[in-house]
Design an enzyme around this catalytic site. Structure first.
Site, PDB file in Angstrom:
ATOM      1  N   LYS A  50       0.860  -1.187   0.000  1.00  0.00           N
ATOM      2  CA  LYS A  50       0.000   0.000   0.000  1.00  0.00           C
ATOM      3  C   LYS A  50       0.893   1.232   0.000  1.00  0.00           C
ATOM      4  O   LYS A  50       1.668   1.450   0.939  1.00  0.00           O
ATOM      5  CB  LYS A  50      -0.902  -0.010   1.229  1.00  0.00           C
ATOM      6  CG  LYS A  50      -1.764   1.242   1.326  1.00  0.00           C
ATOM      7  CD  LYS A  50      -2.785   1.135   2.435  1.00  0.00           C
ATOM      8  CE  LYS A  50      -3.623   2.399   2.530  1.00  0.00           C
ATOM      9  NZ  LYS A  50      -4.635   2.307   3.576  1.00  0.00           N
ATOM     10  N   ARG A  86     -11.026   9.630   1.794  1.00  0.00           N
ATOM     11  CA  ARG A  86     -10.911  10.310   3.092  1.00  0.00           C
ATOM     12  C   ARG A  86     -12.091  11.248   3.321  1.00  0.00           C
ATOM     13  O   ARG A  86     -12.528  11.429   4.458  1.00  0.00           O
ATOM     14  CB  ARG A  86      -9.558  11.018   3.199  1.00  0.00           C
ATOM     15  CG  ARG A  86      -8.417  10.008   3.267  1.00  0.00           C
ATOM     16  CD  ARG A  86      -7.045  10.630   3.339  1.00  0.00           C
ATOM     17  NE  ARG A  86      -5.996   9.615   3.268  1.00  0.00           N
ATOM     18  CZ  ARG A  86      -4.702   9.874   3.175  1.00  0.00           C
ATOM     19  NH1 ARG A  86      -4.287  11.131   3.145  1.00  0.00           N
ATOM     20  NH2 ARG A  86      -3.829   8.886   3.106  1.00  0.00           N
ATOM     21  N   LYS A 141       0.841   9.940   5.266  1.00  0.00           N
ATOM     22  CA  LYS A 141       1.010   8.656   5.951  1.00  0.00           C
ATOM     23  C   LYS A 141       2.329   8.021   5.508  1.00  0.00           C
ATOM     24  O   LYS A 141       2.494   6.799   5.559  1.00  0.00           O
ATOM     25  CB  LYS A 141      -0.201   7.757   5.669  1.00  0.00           C
ATOM     26  CG  LYS A 141      -1.522   8.371   6.143  1.00  0.00           C
ATOM     27  CD  LYS A 141      -2.689   7.391   6.088  1.00  0.00           C
ATOM     28  CE  LYS A 141      -3.952   8.041   6.651  1.00  0.00           C
ATOM     29  NZ  LYS A 141      -5.126   7.135   6.634  1.00  0.00           N
ATOM     30  N   GLU A 160       7.584  -6.335   1.174  1.00  0.00           N
ATOM     31  CA  GLU A 160       6.419  -6.219   2.072  1.00  0.00           C
ATOM     32  C   GLU A 160       5.411  -7.338   1.802  1.00  0.00           C
ATOM     33  O   GLU A 160       4.853  -7.930   2.724  1.00  0.00           O
ATOM     34  CB  GLU A 160       5.727  -4.865   1.881  1.00  0.00           C
ATOM     35  CG  GLU A 160       6.496  -3.688   2.447  1.00  0.00           C
ATOM     36  CD  GLU A 160       6.320  -3.531   3.953  1.00  0.00           C
ATOM     37  OE1 GLU A 160       5.705  -4.409   4.596  1.00  0.00           O
ATOM     38  OE2 GLU A 160       6.816  -2.534   4.498  1.00  0.00           O
ATOM     39  N   LYS A 210      -2.089  -1.615  -3.805  1.00  0.00           N
ATOM     40  CA  LYS A 210      -2.991  -0.455  -3.772  1.00  0.00           C
ATOM     41  C   LYS A 210      -2.195   0.836  -3.861  1.00  0.00           C
ATOM     42  O   LYS A 210      -1.219   0.963  -3.122  1.00  0.00           O
ATOM     43  CB  LYS A 210      -3.762  -0.510  -2.456  1.00  0.00           C
ATOM     44  CG  LYS A 210      -4.614   0.701  -2.168  1.00  0.00           C
ATOM     45  CD  LYS A 210      -5.198   0.596  -0.787  1.00  0.00           C
ATOM     46  CE  LYS A 210      -5.993   1.849  -0.498  1.00  0.00           C
ATOM     47  NZ  LYS A 210      -6.557   1.853   0.823  1.00  0.00           N
ATOM     48  N   SER A 268     -10.224   5.312  -4.710  1.00  0.00           N
ATOM     49  CA  SER A 268     -11.200   6.378  -4.926  1.00  0.00           C
ATOM     50  C   SER A 268     -10.735   7.396  -5.967  1.00  0.00           C
ATOM     51  O   SER A 268     -11.513   7.828  -6.813  1.00  0.00           O
ATOM     52  CB  SER A 268     -11.488   7.072  -3.599  1.00  0.00           C
ATOM     53  OG  SER A 268     -10.289   7.543  -3.010  1.00  0.00           O
ATOM     54  N   TYR A 278     -14.923   0.750  -6.928  1.00  0.00           N
ATOM     55  CA  TYR A 278     -16.210   1.444  -6.774  1.00  0.00           C
ATOM     56  C   TYR A 278     -17.083   1.244  -8.010  1.00  0.00           C
ATOM     57  O   TYR A 278     -18.262   1.556  -7.987  1.00  0.00           O
ATOM     58  CB  TYR A 278     -15.971   2.940  -6.490  1.00  0.00           C
ATOM     59  CG  TYR A 278     -15.141   3.114  -5.229  1.00  0.00           C
ATOM     60  CD1 TYR A 278     -15.740   3.052  -3.981  1.00  0.00           C
ATOM     61  CD2 TYR A 278     -13.754   3.261  -5.296  1.00  0.00           C
ATOM     62  CE1 TYR A 278     -14.984   3.136  -2.823  1.00  0.00           C
ATOM     63  CE2 TYR A 278     -12.990   3.355  -4.150  1.00  0.00           C
ATOM     64  CZ  TYR A 278     -13.608   3.293  -2.914  1.00  0.00           C
ATOM     65  OH  TYR A 278     -12.845   3.352  -1.777  1.00  0.00           O
TER      66      TYR A 278
HETATM   67  C1  PBG Z   1      -7.154   3.581   5.420  1.00  0.00           C
HETATM   68  C2  PBG Z   1      -7.681   3.270   4.084  1.00  0.00           C
HETATM   69  C3  PBG Z   1      -7.558   4.131   3.004  1.00  0.00           C
HETATM   70  C4  PBG Z   1      -8.195   3.524   1.926  1.00  0.00           C
HETATM   71  C5  PBG Z   1      -8.698   2.281   2.351  1.00  0.00           C
HETATM   72  N1  PBG Z   1      -8.347   2.130   3.712  1.00  0.00           N
HETATM   73  C6  PBG Z   1      -7.020   5.515   2.904  1.00  0.00           C
HETATM   74  C7  PBG Z   1      -5.773   5.921   3.542  1.00  0.00           C
HETATM   75  O1  PBG Z   1      -4.808   5.159   3.620  1.00  0.00           O
HETATM   76  O2  PBG Z   1      -5.776   7.064   3.991  1.00  0.00           O
HETATM   77  C8  PBG Z   1      -8.269   4.169   0.581  1.00  0.00           C
HETATM   78  C9  PBG Z   1      -9.221   3.661  -0.380  1.00  0.00           C
HETATM   79  C10 PBG Z   1      -9.509   4.558  -1.506  1.00  0.00           C
HETATM   80  O3  PBG Z   1      -8.898   5.625  -1.723  1.00  0.00           O
HETATM   81  O4  PBG Z   1     -10.418   4.202  -2.250  1.00  0.00           O
HETATM   82  N2  PBG Z   1      -6.975   2.591   6.307  1.00  0.00           N
END
Ligand code: PBG
Length: 310
Positions: free
Chosen positions: A179, A189, A204, A220, A235, A261, A300
């Site tokens: 990720k 968010r 993050k 990882e 991701k 997203s 989505y």
């Molecule tokens: C956080 C989490 C995130 C997403 C899924 N779980 C966002 C982040 O790391 O801030 C993102 C999914 C998306 O953007 O569709 N635990």
């Protein structure tokens, strides 16, 4: 006859935002996606099953006054996420639930874990302990898979151990393994309300992977597999196709990819301007992710894609 791969509804998992409210709440940065009240969740799952989609990833949007610095609402056995899981398993038991494990829907600062005393970073081990507790509650509520999305070190091993000790041996782990610290999570968010109220952007980068690092992402994924992950996830998906291919070739586990997203939003935004054909771009974006090597795609677009297949 010569087509090599395809995208079928069975490959897709629908992320679903759940609200404490009573009615559907549109999310402006995710056109066509609403937060769903608990009372409409089971009906949505039945519709998805009819369309051939067998998996959901629920995310709760909880009231601001339930958030805290340590996200302790995650451990309230009657919280929104756990109620949603119980509701789905009671009324639509055939739906496979991939439940997100991270503290960001519950923390006032929007980070995935508990901050260290200097508030400069998340405290890895304190966070792992909180996620372990959250995972056991989530599995007890009926989730088929827990899906740690936090990127703390050692969490898959700790979660697997705790699940087994609690007789939850049948609960699987879908690990967000590679990720990246991506700018493409913005609309999500907004959807769960983890955007900083001050407008400053939330980094993050101390726990999510540096987008420049290919070898690190393979490492990882390898570590998560050794720690007991059943499915490995990459991701975002569309701008990390090389990583999906790398992880595919270095593991025999099923691979999932999360078309996040921002990927969804940019296709919609360009289509709204008349610059893209929405369906053609959507279908090509999903095909590319499957071609790169993903077995499953969290997207989505799942429901709309499956509807167009009917
Ligand atoms: C956080 C989490 C995130 C997403 C899924 N779980 C966002 C982040 O790391 O801030 C993102 C999914 C998306 O953007 O569709 N635990």
């Amino acid at each position: 006859m010569l087509t090599e791969i395809s995208v079928e509804p069975r490959h897709l998992i629908q992320p679903i935002f759940v609200t404490e409210g009573e009615s559907l709440e549109p999310i402006p940065s995710l056109p066509g996606i609403n937060r769903i009240p608990l009372s409409q969740l089971a009906a949505k799952c039945h519709e998805l099953i009819k369309l051939g989609i067998h998996g959901i990833a629920p995310f709760p949007k909880i009231d601001e006054n339930k958030k805290s610095a340590d996200g302790v609402e995650a451990h309230n056995s009657n919280n929104l996420a756990l109620r949603a899981i119980r509701e789905v398993k009671q009324k639509c038991p055939e739906m496979v639930i991939f439940a997100d494990i991270a503290l960001d829907p519950y923390t006032t600062h929007g980070h995935d874990g508990i901050l260290n005393s200097a508030k400069t970073d998340v405290d890895n081990d304190k966070t792992v302990a909180a996620l372990v507790k959250m995972s056991v509650l989530t599995a007890q509520a009926g989730a088929d898979f827990v899906a740690p999305s936090d990127m703390m070190d050692g969490r898959v091993n700790a979660i697997r151990k705790a699940l087994d000790e609690n007789n939850l041996t049948q609960t699987g782990i879908l690990a967000y393994s590679a990720k990246f610290a991506s700018a493409y999570y913005g609309p999500f968010r907004d959807a769960v309300g983890s955007t900083r109220k001050t407008g400053e952007s939330l980094s993050k980068a101390t726990y999510q992977i540096n987008p420049a690092n290919r070898r690190e992402s393979i490492r990882e994924a390898h570590l998560d597999q050794l720690e007991g992950a059943d499915i490995l996830m990459v991701k975002p998906a569309g701008i990390y196709l090389d990583i999906i291919r790398d992880v595919r070739e270095s593991s025999a586990r099923p691979i999932a990819a999360y078309q996040v997203s921002g990927e969804y939003a940019q296709i919609h935004a360009a289509a709204e301007k008349g610059w893209f054909n929405l369906k053609a771009t959507r279908d090509e974006s999903l095909l590319a992710i499957r071609r790169a090597g993903a077995d499953l795609i969290l997207t989505y677009f799942a429901e709309a894609f499956a509807k167009d297949r009917q």
